[in-house]
Design a protein around this motif. Structure first.
Motif, short mmCIF file in Angstrom:
data_model
loop_
_atom_site.label_atom_id
_atom_site.label_comp_id
_atom_site.label_asym_id
_atom_site.label_seq_id
_atom_site.Cartn_x
_atom_site.Cartn_y
_atom_site.Cartn_z
N ILE A 203 0.86 -1.19 0.00
CA ILE A 203 0.00 0.00 0.00
C ILE A 203 0.89 1.24 0.00
O ILE A 203 1.69 1.44 0.93
N ASP A 204 0.79 2.04 -1.05
CA ASP A 204 1.57 3.27 -1.13
C ASP A 204 0.63 4.46 -1.27
O ASP A 204 -0.55 4.29 -1.57
N GLY A 205 1.19 5.65 -1.10
CA GLY A 205 0.37 6.83 -1.33
C GLY A 205 0.88 8.03 -0.58
O GLY A 205 1.92 7.98 0.09
N TYR A 206 0.12 9.12 -0.72
CA TYR A 206 0.51 10.40 -0.11
C TYR A 206 0.38 10.35 1.41
O TYR A 206 -0.24 9.44 1.96
N SER A 207 0.94 11.38 2.05
CA SER A 207 0.89 11.45 3.51
C SER A 207 -0.55 11.57 4.00
O SER A 207 -1.36 12.28 3.39
N SER A 208 -0.84 10.88 5.09
CA SER A 208 -2.15 10.98 5.74
C SER A 208 -3.32 10.63 4.84
O SER A 208 -4.36 11.27 4.88
N THR A 209 -3.14 9.63 4.02
CA THR A 209 -4.27 9.16 3.22
C THR A 209 -4.94 7.96 3.89
O THR A 209 -5.87 7.38 3.33
N GLY A 210 -4.45 7.58 5.05
CA GLY A 210 -5.07 6.45 5.76
C GLY A 210 -4.47 5.11 5.37
O GLY A 210 -5.11 4.07 5.54
N LYS A 211 -3.23 5.13 4.88
CA LYS A 211 -2.58 3.87 4.47
C LYS A 211 -2.48 2.89 5.64
O LYS A 211 -2.80 1.72 5.50
N SER A 212 -2.03 3.41 6.78
CA SER A 212 -1.81 2.47 7.89
C SER A 212 -3.14 1.97 8.46
O SER A 212 -3.22 0.82 8.90
N THR A 213 -4.17 2.80 8.42
CA THR A 213 -5.48 2.34 8.90
C THR A 213 -5.96 1.18 8.03
O THR A 213 -6.37 0.13 8.54
N LEU A 214 -5.88 1.37 6.72
CA LEU A 214 -6.33 0.30 5.82
C LEU A 214 -5.42 -0.93 5.96
O LEU A 214 -5.91 -2.06 5.99
N ALA A 215 -4.13 -0.69 6.06
CA ALA A 215 -3.19 -1.82 6.15
C ALA A 215 -3.47 -2.67 7.39
O ALA A 215 -3.50 -3.90 7.32
N LYS A 216 -3.70 -2.01 8.52
CA LYS A 216 -3.97 -2.77 9.77
C LYS A 216 -5.30 -3.50 9.66
O LYS A 216 -5.41 -4.67 10.05
N ASP A 217 -6.33 -2.82 9.13
CA ASP A 217 -7.64 -3.47 8.98
C ASP A 217 -7.53 -4.71 8.09
O ASP A 217 -8.11 -5.76 8.37
N LEU A 218 -6.78 -4.57 7.00
CA LEU A 218 -6.61 -5.70 6.08
C LEU A 218 -5.85 -6.84 6.74
O LEU A 218 -6.20 -8.02 6.59
N ALA A 219 -4.81 -6.47 7.47
CA ALA A 219 -3.99 -7.50 8.14
C ALA A 219 -4.86 -8.32 9.07
O ALA A 219 -4.78 -9.56 9.09
N VAL A 220 -5.71 -7.65 9.85
CA VAL A 220 -6.56 -8.36 10.80
C VAL A 220 -7.61 -9.19 10.06
O VAL A 220 -7.82 -10.37 10.35
#
Ligand code: CDP
Length: 236
Positions: free
Chosen positions: A10-27
């Motif tokens: 998951i790549d993208g600009y700052s504060s686009t919610g990458k880590s929120t989506l990444a954690k949700d997907l991981a779980v």
């Protein structure tokens, strides 16, 4: 969900919610989560704490001691909290502070720092079964990832999300201050010579300006299911 242990970039600009989506997907998919941005932030913190970054300038001495920087993670799927350990010390809170945000993109533009961290990232993801977010994950770290997502959102929305996040942690920066930092980092990240932020041809564009957390997760889960069905498991 019982899915093949794929690799998701998951790549993208700052504060686009990458880590929120990444954690949700991981779980949701039972994968491990790795925050590559936290690794750059940890190196930036190390530089600050050791007098190697002053007035926005990073000393070249940092390159010589990269091997003495150990970074590891602990991701708790129950709380969705990812902790970053720098030489064994939990620095998860500290690496989000303004002093670190102000210099992290300068640190991340140093080729030796990138080489060092990309090696660690490839190692953390070898064997697959990982979601990693950052700026060069689909282009450099995992070019063979089964699923690549590139995230963007309107600037005001991004600033407001970051403001809310910082306020919930007890910080109270102004809208302009946060916007300035996002612009500064996006500019440096997109224009640096070494592995700049770019969307690869095979990355799915996700503009989440008008999507909530659950909506973006459902979209991404469907892409992940399709990716897991379509492709053989890639090993790194
Ligand atoms: O969470 P946010 O999008 O604000 O940033 P981050 O993921 O914590 O990353 C902090 C900084 O590290 C970015 O602004 C980039 O300068 C750098 N970075 C990078 O160069 N390459 C990566 N794979 C991840 C982060």
């Amino acid at each position: 969900m019982n899915l093949k242990p794929i690799t998701i970039a998951i790549d993208g600009y700052s504060s686009t919610g990458k880590s929120t989506l990444a954690k949700d997907l991981a779980v949701a998919l039972g994968l491990n989560y790795i925050d590559s941005g936290a690794m750059y932030r940890a190196v930036a913190l190390f530089a600050l704490e050791n007098g190697l970054a002053r007035n926005g300038k990073v000393s070249s001495e940092l390159i010589k001691i990269l091997d003495s920087i150990d970074i590891s993670f602990h991701f708790n799927p129950l709380t969705k909290k990812s902790d970053t350990l720098l030489n064994g010390v939990n620095v998860e809170e500290k690496i989000r502070e303004k002093a670190v945000s102000d210099i992290v993109s300068e640190v991340a533009a140093i080729p030796e720092v990138r080489r060092h961290l990309v090696k660690l990232q490839k190692n953390l993801g070898k064997g697959g079964g990982v979601v990693m977010d950052g700026r060069d994950i689909g282009s450099v770290v995992f070019p063979n990832a089964e699923l690549k997502i590139f995230m963007t959102a309107d600037e005001d929305v991004r600033v407001n999300r970051r403001l809310a996040e910082l306020k919930s942690k007890g910080y109270s920066p102004s809208f302009d201050e946060v916007r300035e930092n996002l612009r500064h980092r996006d500019h440096l990240d997109s224009t640096r010579e070494d592995s700049p932020l770019t969307r690869t041809n095979d990355a799915i564009l996700l503009d989440n300006t008008n999507l909530n957390q659950e909506e973006q997760l459902q979209l991404a889960i469907n892409w992940a299911k399709k990716a897991a069905e379509d492709q053989p498991c890639v090993k790194y």
